[in-house]
Motif scaffolding. Structure first.
Motif, PDB file in Angstrom:
ATOM      1  N   ARG A   1     -13.375 -19.362 -56.226  1.00 53.70           N
ATOM      2  CA  ARG A   1     -13.156 -18.920 -54.854  1.00 53.70           C
ATOM      3  C   ARG A   1     -14.437 -18.390 -54.227  1.00 53.70           C
ATOM      4  O   ARG A   1     -15.402 -18.044 -54.916  1.00 53.70           O
ATOM      5  N   ILE A   2     -14.418 -18.305 -52.895  1.00 60.50           N
ATOM      6  CA  ILE A   2     -15.437 -17.582 -52.155  1.00 60.50           C
ATOM      7  C   ILE A   2     -15.023 -16.115 -52.157  1.00 60.50           C
ATOM      8  O   ILE A   2     -13.941 -15.766 -51.677  1.00 60.50           O
ATOM      9  N   GLY A   3     -15.874 -15.264 -52.708  1.00 56.50           N
ATOM     10  CA  GLY A   3     -15.556 -13.849 -52.742  1.00 56.50           C
ATOM     11  C   GLY A   3     -15.964 -13.129 -51.478  1.00 56.50           C
ATOM     12  O   GLY A   3     -15.359 -12.121 -51.110  1.00 56.50           O
TER      13      GLY A   3
ATOM     14  N   LEU B   1     -17.273 -17.066 -56.787  1.00 57.59           N
ATOM     15  CA  LEU B   1     -16.763 -16.508 -58.037  1.00 57.59           C
ATOM     16  C   LEU B   1     -16.189 -17.641 -58.891  1.00 57.59           C
ATOM     17  O   LEU B   1     -14.978 -17.888 -58.878  1.00 57.59           O
ATOM     18  N   PRO B   2     -17.046 -18.352 -59.641  1.00 58.71           N
ATOM     19  CA  PRO B   2     -16.556 -19.493 -60.428  1.00 58.71           C
ATOM     20  C   PRO B   2     -15.473 -19.117 -61.434  1.00 58.71           C
ATOM     21  O   PRO B   2     -14.529 -19.887 -61.660  1.00 58.71           O
TER      22      PRO B   2
ATOM     23  N   SER C   1     -11.517 -16.590 -50.250  1.00 54.72           N
ATOM     24  CA  SER C   1     -11.012 -17.914 -49.880  1.00 54.72           C
ATOM     25  C   SER C   1     -10.945 -18.760 -51.134  1.00 54.72           C
ATOM     26  O   SER C   1     -11.949 -18.905 -51.836  1.00 54.72           O
ATOM     27  N   PHE C   2      -9.762 -19.316 -51.426  1.00 56.13           N
ATOM     28  CA  PHE C   2      -9.630 -20.073 -52.674  1.00 56.13           C
ATOM     29  C   PHE C   2      -9.206 -21.516 -52.414  1.00 56.13           C
ATOM     30  O   PHE C   2      -8.562 -21.823 -51.404  1.00 56.13           O
ATOM     31  N   PRO C   3      -9.575 -22.425 -53.335  1.00 56.66           N
ATOM     32  CA  PRO C   3      -9.175 -23.819 -53.214  1.00 56.66           C
ATOM     33  C   PRO C   3      -7.743 -24.022 -53.687  1.00 56.66           C
ATOM     34  O   PRO C   3      -7.265 -23.320 -54.589  1.00 56.66           O
ATOM     35  N   MET C   4      -7.068 -24.982 -53.068  1.00 52.14           N
ATOM     36  CA  MET C   4      -5.726 -25.375 -53.502  1.00 52.14           C
ATOM     37  C   MET C   4      -5.768 -26.837 -53.940  1.00 52.14           C
ATOM     38  O   MET C   4      -6.166 -27.714 -53.177  1.00 52.14           O
ATOM     39  N   ALA C   5      -5.358 -27.104 -55.164  1.00 55.44           N
ATOM     40  CA  ALA C   5      -5.285 -28.457 -55.712  1.00 55.44           C
ATOM     41  C   ALA C   5      -4.600 -28.365 -57.072  1.00 55.44           C
ATOM     42  O   ALA C   5      -4.675 -27.318 -57.724  1.00 55.44           O
ATOM     43  N   PRO C   6      -3.956 -29.425 -57.528  1.00 52.39           N
ATOM     44  CA  PRO C   6      -3.686 -30.693 -56.844  1.00 52.39           C
ATOM     45  C   PRO C   6      -2.449 -30.666 -55.947  1.00 52.39           C
ATOM     46  O   PRO C   6      -1.903 -31.713 -55.633  1.00 52.39           O
ATOM     47  N   TRP C   7      -2.023 -29.451 -55.546  1.00 56.35           N
ATOM     48  CA  TRP C   7      -1.054 -29.370 -54.444  1.00 56.35           C
ATOM     49  C   TRP C   7      -1.374 -28.127 -53.619  1.00 56.35           C
ATOM     50  O   TRP C   7      -2.108 -27.244 -54.051  1.00 56.35           O
ATOM     51  N   CYS C   8      -0.821 -28.101 -52.396  1.00 62.40           N
ATOM     52  CA  CYS C   8      -1.078 -27.011 -51.455  1.00 62.40           C
ATOM     53  C   CYS C   8       0.238 -26.325 -51.090  1.00 62.40           C
ATOM     54  O   CYS C   8       1.256 -26.992 -50.902  1.00 62.40           O
TER      55      CYS C   8
END
Length: 279
Positions: free
Chosen positions: A34-36, A28-29, A54-61
């Motif tokens: 994220r991965i839907g 899901l751009p 599942s989603f990306p975390m940046a530039p901090w976690c």
């Protein structure tokens, strides 16, 4: 609804579908890159709904304490999206551009902007195999150097339904961390390392030889999460799902374990999810 609101809603609904063998991945751009969905032989492994997958975390976690960090002699204040802290970075609910998508692989790109105070770019690479998914996150600067982290926040279903591996008991976690970060009352690591303790967890663990966590849906499916990253956050306090989050540094790491991204030294981290049928 205005024309702008309609176009924004349409962007968030846009999907990319990848497949290889009996594995199907939906990206899901427009909804945080994220991965839907991840389905294996028709069985969904990720919790569905806005904010999950599942989603990306940046530039901090994870959490940055009070939303504050220091870069050299410059103090910065981030928005407190999870008061009293700044949570998970700004890219997990932003729109991403699709740079490439073909059958079983894709590349998504997001240009950093306010509220992050430095220009830069985050790139995600997805590579789907018949028995594994490899994810790569890269953070680069297009200006001054800055501290950064990168990682993933997957919501794995505690119980699966439907498909070849649906039904049965709850997922089991198996991992052997070297230590657990002591968590303060404010959910920020205190800096003290302890022996790993029994769950339930909303905690960060150190795995200096690399993240290696196995999720097992008994008698049905095993999924192993590995990464050269040395930190993993495990969150299993919800009934519906458990989170296994490989990341390049601990919560509040912009302050306690900064990894400087420079014009000649980007930050790159990779994780692989490998699965196999049981029984």
């Amino acid at each position: 609804m205005s024309t702008h609101e309609e176009s924004t809603a349409a962007l968030r609904r846009r999907e990319i579908r990848l497949s290889r063998g009996d594995a199907e991945l939906t990206l899901l751009p427009g909804a945080g890159g994220r991965i839907g969905s991840l389905r294996i032989a028709g069985t969904e492994l990720l919790r569905q709904g806005a904010g999950y997958g599942s989603f990306p975390m940046a530039p901090w976690c994870g959490r940055t304490a009070q939303g504050r960090f220091l870069n050299g002699g410059v103090h910065h204040q981030l928005p407190l999206n999870s008061p009293p802290h700044a949570m998970h970075g700004p890219v997990h609910d932003a729109a991403w551009r699709t740079a490439r998508a073909d059958g079983a692989s894709a590349v998504l790109v997001h240009d950093l902007a306010e509220p992050w105070p430095y220009p830069g770019r985050v790139t995600q690479v997805f590579e789907l195999g018949e028995d594994a998914l490899t994810l790569t996150l890269a953070v680069e600067t297009t200006g001054d150097s800055f501290p950064a982290q990168a990682g993933w926040h997957p919501w794995f279903l505690r119980r699966t339904d439907g498909g070849a591996y649906g039904g049965g008991g709850p997922v089991e976690l198996d991992f052997a961390p070297a230590w657990q970060e002591e968590r303060g009352e404010d959910h920020i690591p205190t800096g003290r390392r302890t022996e790993p303790r029994p769950g339930p967890w909303d905690d960060c663990f150190g795995m200096p030889d690399g993240v290696d966590v196995t999720l097992t849906w008994p008698g049905r499916l095993e999924l192993r999460v590995t990464s050269a990253a040395e930190w993993v956050v495990v969150y299993d306090e919800q009934e519906e799902a458990v989170c296994v989050e490989p990341q390049s540094g601990p919560p509040n790491g912009l302050n306690t374990a900064p990894r400087l991204v420079t014009p000649i030294d980007p930050l790159e981290v990779t994780t692989t999810w490998r699965w196999r049928a049981l029984g």
